[in-house]
Scaffold this motif. Structure first.
Motif, PDB file in Angstrom:
ATOM      1  N   ASN A   8      -1.429   9.955  -1.603  1.00 58.24           N
ATOM      2  CA  ASN A   8      -0.283  10.434  -0.821  1.00 58.24           C
ATOM      3  C   ASN A   8       0.624  11.325  -1.656  1.00 58.24           C
ATOM      4  O   ASN A   8       1.838  11.243  -1.563  1.00 58.24           O
ATOM      5  CB  ASN A   8       0.558   9.255  -0.297  1.00 58.24           C
ATOM      6  N   VAL A   9       0.021  12.148  -2.479  1.00 63.37           N
ATOM      7  CA  VAL A   9       0.827  12.968  -3.365  1.00 63.37           C
ATOM      8  C   VAL A   9       0.984  14.369  -2.808  1.00 63.37           C
ATOM      9  O   VAL A   9       1.421  15.275  -3.487  1.00 63.37           O
ATOM     10  CB  VAL A   9       0.214  13.030  -4.788  1.00 63.37           C
TER      11      VAL A   9
ATOM     12  N   ASN B 144       3.576   6.394  15.206  1.00 64.28           N
ATOM     13  CA  ASN B 144       3.318   7.594  14.415  1.00 64.28           C
ATOM     14  C   ASN B 144       2.359   8.535  15.132  1.00 64.28           C
ATOM     15  O   ASN B 144       2.538   9.749  15.117  1.00 64.28           O
ATOM     16  CB  ASN B 144       2.727   7.214  13.047  1.00 64.28           C
TER      17      ASN B 144
ATOM     18  N   ASN C 291       8.218   8.605  -1.167  1.00 67.50           N
ATOM     19  CA  ASN C 291       6.914   8.805  -0.540  1.00 67.50           C
ATOM     20  C   ASN C 291       7.027   9.305   0.894  1.00 67.50           C
ATOM     21  O   ASN C 291       6.164  10.031   1.375  1.00 67.50           O
ATOM     22  CB  ASN C 291       6.175   7.461  -0.544  1.00 67.50           C
ATOM     23  N   THR C 292       8.071   8.872   1.614  1.00 69.07           N
ATOM     24  CA  THR C 292       8.142   9.166   3.050  1.00 69.07           C
ATOM     25  C   THR C 292       9.191  10.216   3.411  1.00 69.07           C
ATOM     26  O   THR C 292       9.193  10.722   4.533  1.00 69.07           O
ATOM     27  CB  THR C 292       8.418   7.872   3.856  1.00 69.07           C
TER      28      THR C 292
ATOM     29  N   LEU D  22       6.972  16.801  -5.299  1.00 66.64           N
ATOM     30  CA  LEU D  22       7.491  16.323  -4.015  1.00 66.64           C
ATOM     31  C   LEU D  22       8.923  15.819  -4.164  1.00 66.64           C
ATOM     32  O   LEU D  22       9.777  16.056  -3.314  1.00 66.64           O
ATOM     33  CB  LEU D  22       6.605  15.203  -3.457  1.00 66.64           C
TER      34      LEU D  22
ATOM     35  N   LYS E 148      10.342  17.681   6.716  1.00 63.31           N
ATOM     36  CA  LYS E 148       9.500  18.610   7.471  1.00 63.31           C
ATOM     37  C   LYS E 148       9.733  18.437   8.975  1.00 63.31           C
ATOM     38  O   LYS E 148       9.889  19.409   9.710  1.00 63.31           O
ATOM     39  CB  LYS E 148       8.023  18.301   7.143  1.00 63.31           C
ATOM     40  N   ALA E 149       9.756  17.168   9.419  1.00 67.38           N
ATOM     41  CA  ALA E 149       9.958  16.887  10.846  1.00 67.38           C
ATOM     42  C   ALA E 149      11.327  17.395  11.305  1.00 67.38           C
ATOM     43  O   ALA E 149      11.445  18.034  12.355  1.00 67.38           O
ATOM     44  CB  ALA E 149       9.822  15.386  11.115  1.00 67.38           C
TER      45      ALA E 149
ATOM     46  N   PRO F 200       9.596  13.413   2.124  1.00 66.39           N
ATOM     47  CA  PRO F 200       9.129  14.803   2.290  1.00 66.39           C
ATOM     48  C   PRO F 200       8.677  15.126   3.724  1.00 66.39           C
ATOM     49  O   PRO F 200       9.058  16.164   4.273  1.00 66.39           O
ATOM     50  CB  PRO F 200       7.962  14.906   1.296  1.00 66.39           C
ATOM     51  N   LEU F 201       7.917  14.231   4.345  1.00 64.77           N
ATOM     52  CA  LEU F 201       7.459  14.492   5.716  1.00 64.77           C
ATOM     53  C   LEU F 201       8.608  14.381   6.724  1.00 64.77           C
ATOM     54  O   LEU F 201       8.584  15.032   7.771  1.00 64.77           O
ATOM     55  CB  LEU F 201       6.336  13.515   6.101  1.00 64.77           C
TER      56      LEU F 201
ATOM     57  N   VAL G  58       8.522  15.928  17.756  1.00 66.43           N
ATOM     58  CA  VAL G  58       9.189  17.097  17.153  1.00 66.43           C
ATOM     59  C   VAL G  58       9.192  18.255  18.151  1.00 66.43           C
ATOM     60  O   VAL G  58      10.226  18.896  18.383  1.00 66.43           O
ATOM     61  CB  VAL G  58       8.509  17.484  15.822  1.00 66.43           C
TER      62      VAL G  58
ATOM     63  N   ILE H  81      -1.955  11.631  10.012  1.00 66.30           N
ATOM     64  CA  ILE H  81      -2.084  13.070   9.720  1.00 66.30           C
ATOM     65  C   ILE H  81      -3.480  13.361   9.167  1.00 66.30           C
ATOM     66  O   ILE H  81      -4.130  14.330   9.565  1.00 66.30           O
ATOM     67  CB  ILE H  81      -0.995  13.542   8.723  1.00 66.30           C
TER      68      ILE H  81
ATOM     69  N   SER I 150       3.744   2.197   6.432  1.00 68.10           N
ATOM     70  CA  SER I 150       4.248   3.089   7.475  1.00 68.10           C
ATOM     71  C   SER I 150       3.815   4.530   7.240  1.00 68.10           C
ATOM     72  O   SER I 150       4.199   5.415   7.980  1.00 68.10           O
ATOM     73  CB  SER I 150       5.777   3.029   7.501  1.00 68.10           C
ATOM     74  N   ARG I 151       3.016   4.748   6.200  1.00 69.44           N
ATOM     75  CA  ARG I 151       2.720   6.121   5.791  1.00 69.44           C
ATOM     76  C   ARG I 151       2.117   6.953   6.932  1.00 69.44           C
ATOM     77  O   ARG I 151       1.110   6.599   7.515  1.00 69.44           O
ATOM     78  CB  ARG I 151       1.812   6.124   4.552  1.00 69.44           C
ATOM     79  N   GLU I 152       2.798   8.044   7.203  1.00 71.30           N
ATOM     80  CA  GLU I 152       2.330   8.937   8.266  1.00 71.30           C
ATOM     81  C   GLU I 152       1.153   9.770   7.779  1.00 71.30           C
ATOM     82  O   GLU I 152       0.472  10.438   8.561  1.00 71.30           O
ATOM     83  CB  GLU I 152       3.490   9.854   8.675  1.00 71.30           C
ATOM     84  N   HIS I 153       0.941   9.725   6.450  1.00 70.36           N
ATOM     85  CA  HIS I 153      -0.208  10.427   5.880  1.00 70.36           C
ATOM     86  C   HIS I 153      -1.487   9.943   6.566  1.00 70.36           C
ATOM     87  O   HIS I 153      -2.450  10.704   6.675  1.00 70.36           O
ATOM     88  CB  HIS I 153      -0.296  10.152   4.381  1.00 70.36           C
TER      89      HIS I 153
ATOM     90  N   SER J 249       7.505   8.807   9.061  1.00 70.13           N
ATOM     91  CA  SER J 249       8.440   9.858   8.644  1.00 70.13           C
ATOM     92  C   SER J 249       8.973  10.665   9.816  1.00 70.13           C
ATOM     93  O   SER J 249      10.128  11.109   9.792  1.00 70.13           O
ATOM     94  CB  SER J 249       7.746  10.790   7.661  1.00 70.13           C
TER      95      SER J 249
ATOM     96  N   THR K  48       1.751  16.655   1.163  1.00 64.79           N
ATOM     97  CA  THR K  48       1.998  16.576   2.603  1.00 64.79           C
ATOM     98  C   THR K  48       1.070  17.559   3.325  1.00 64.79           C
ATOM     99  O   THR K  48       1.201  17.780   4.512  1.00 64.79           O
ATOM    100  CB  THR K  48       3.463  16.902   2.950  1.00 64.79           C
TER     101      THR K  48
END
Lengths: 167, 412
Positions: free
Chosen positions: A22-23, A91, B35-36, B75, B42-43, B38-39, A152, A69, A63-66, B135, A25
């Motif tokens: 997760n480094v 998400n 970690n969360t 980041l 963006k949003a 940055p996104l 969004v 995505i 919760s990572r949205e990564h 995010s 986006t």
């Protein structure tokens, strides 16, 4: 029409994309490591329009949205599971990754089989048997978000209070 | 009227709200980390809207702190630019988000808090409704100050009895998760109550609510009482009473801790829970004491008591990460840090530590770790060929002393 990548119950976000990737986006870079450890061939074999079919509690954990995505950027057209973990469910709706809830589909398809999905109608057709299944619907306010292509995009043209009209 | 969750939403909207309703509410605090964020930025940018209220935003750097790679440094630099540009005052890098938010008084009874971290469910220990989101949801609150929720149904955990020597609240929550299952409480508010909880300090209550997500819960909650009031007032923060009123619980679970023994959650699922006896004697390569579950002063106290005057084998990686600077200072003042270092443990700077698998003690293939974390998923701490076992700080400390999984009741 697309191929099914079939997973089990409780697929967690560390399996979808391990924390140490997760480094970035950048969706494409995340997609390269999608299911990197539990299914190393995934990113190489998945094609645009394919599907993920899973059991209960898909997307549990962080919760990572990564995670959604990475799945979306892999070209997956929809994730169809018996149930989803709560944060992952939000998400997916927020970022516009289509999800469908079906108790039935999981036991009817095998990995690699082909299905045809109509998102608007909520129907899933298994090509081998010709059987057609209907997925569970969404509340009106979620349909508003989905129709806009994610929250969004919704907010670009609407006030958040307008969601309440559907509540 | 209703459960603690219903009470909070009813107060928020000044009308009676029941489980199942979908509500749009003002968010009191929107939290995210390195970690969360940055996104989330963006949003926000993609909505085309400005930041709604910078004073209700908290950003914490804790996951990889200080940055351990060019990628994470890059980041974090983006986030710092956002913080400077928007003039965000509530920015901290002094420990784990969930600990720092409690210490700094952002977590108050009755508040609705969202966090770009799944363990945001922790805040219910103080009667706040905290829940983890992605995010984009953080970005939505950045842009609007609001977000939507479905008011959850509640599972009530009625706990009685007192803990035996060597048995701790972590053992209780592991036992509960083992019985309810990793998805047994999906979408539910998990409210803890009963005589055991009523006698429990805030630090231990935080350990319980922290792990509600590990059974699928939307949040963990505990009604406020004298202990909550004293905790908040001693820090100069306001107290509001949040208690259930004629609650209608979807399910009630009863637990008695009188006979509870130390528990382990073994790889790769948090609901693989067994009594410590089953794995006693199993060799480990790393012991980690810390995290938002068990990195507080009460937890370090247990380890310090057991490590005092002892030597740990340097063949074992023993890592201790205080949850925050406040905890670190307190541990220093009480002499714990000296005890840890004299024993040969490595004490790292406050933050998430090896729980994120990116620094401060990643696992090699074949490594087995005994940790006080909340997750034991494959690959979480580094190699996907590593193995993570979760336990209480006492079991972790007892294991560090021998290098083998050890029942803390044999040591304390």
């Amino acid at each position: 029409m697309g191929k099914v990548f079939r997973f089990g119950d409780d697929v967690n976000t560390d399996e979808i994309i391990p924390g140490r990737y997760n480094v970035t986006t950048d969706p494409k870079a995340l997609a390269e490591h999608c299911f990197f450890e539990v299914r190393p061939d995934f990113s190489k074999t998945v094609k645009a329009g394919d599907f993920i079919v899973a059991g209960e509690n898909f997307g549990c954990g962080s919760s990572r949205e990564h995670a959604p995505i990475a799945i979306k950027a892999s070209g997956v057209k929809a994730v169809i599971a018996k149930s989803f973990a709560r944060i992952f469910y939000r998400n997916c709706i927020n970022i516009g990754l289509p999800i469908m809830i079906s108790e039935e589909l999981y036991s009817l398809v095998q990995d690699g089989e082909e299905i045809e999905v109509k998102l608007k109608e909520g129907t899933i057709k298994i090509l081998k048997t010709g059987k057609e299944i209907k997925s569970k619907g969404f509340p009106d306010f979620i349909i508003k978000i989905i129709d806009a292509g994610g929250i969004v995009n919704f907010l670009k043209n609407h006030d958040i209070g307008e969601l309440e009209d559907g509540i | 009227m209703g459960t603690v969750a219903e009470e909070i939403f009813s107060r928020k909207l000044s009308r009676n709200v029941s489980a199942g309703e979908i509500v749009l509410v003002d968010i009191d605090v929107t939290m995210s980390h390195d970690n969360t964020t940055p996104l989330a930025i963006k949003a926000l940018r993609n909505t085309g809207k400005p930041l709604y209220d910078k004073n209700r935003i908290v950003v914490i750097f804790d996951h990889v702190q200080p940055p351990a790679s060019v990628e994470s440094a890059t980041l974090q630099k983006e986030v710092l630019e956002f913080i400077k540009k928007e003039g965000i005052k509530n920015f901290f890098r002094e420990g784990i988000c969930h600990q720092v938010l409690v210490e700094k008084g952002f977590v108050l009874p009755g508040r609705v808090i969202i966090g770009g971290d799944s363990h945001t469910c922790t805040y219910g220990a103080l009667g706040a409704f905290g829940t983890g989101v992605g995010s984009t949801d953080i970005g939505v609150s950045y842009a609007t100050g609001k977000n939507w929720f479905r008011v959850p149904e509640t599972f009530y955990f009625d706990v009685k009895g007192s803990f035996d020597k060597g048995v701790y609240p972590k053992d209780l929550i592991l036992k509960i998760i083992g019985e309810v299952g990793a998805r047994g409480a999906t979408y539910k508010a998990c409210e803890f109550g009963g005589e055991t909880i009523e006698n429990m300090a805030i630090g231990d209550r935080l350990t319980l609510t922290n792990m509600a997500i590990e059974m699928g819960g939307k949040t963990g909650l505990i009604k406020t009482d004298k202990i909550t009031e004293n905790f908040l007032k001693s820090r100069g923060y306001p107290y509001t009473e949040i208690v259930p009123k004629d609650p209608n619980y979807e399910k009630i679970f009863e637990f008695d801790v009188d006979d509870l023994t130390p528990q382990l959650a073994v790889s790769p699922k948090v609901d693989n829970v067994y009594p410590v006896e089953k794995y006693e004697g199993t060799e480990v390569d790393e012991v980690f004491i810390g995290t938002c579950t068990n990195g507080r002063i009460e937890d370090l106290e247990i380890a310090a008591r057991m490590f005092k005057g002892k030597k740990l084998s340097p063949l074992l990686k023993t890592i201790i990460v205080p949850a925050s600077n406040e905890v670190y200072f307190e541990a220093m003042n009480r002499g714990y840090i000296k005890i840890f270092m004299d024993a040969g443990a490595m004490v790292c700077n406050p933050g998430c530590g090896p729980c994120i698998g990116r620094h401060q003690g990643v696992l090699a293939p074949g490594d087995r770790a005994l940790t006080t974390m909340n997750r034991n998923f494959i690959g979480r701490m580094g190699s996907d060929k590593g193995e993570i076992i979760i336990a209480s700080p006492a079991t972790a400390a007892a294991t560090a002393l021998t290098g083998k999984i050890t029942d803390p009741r044999e040591v304390v």
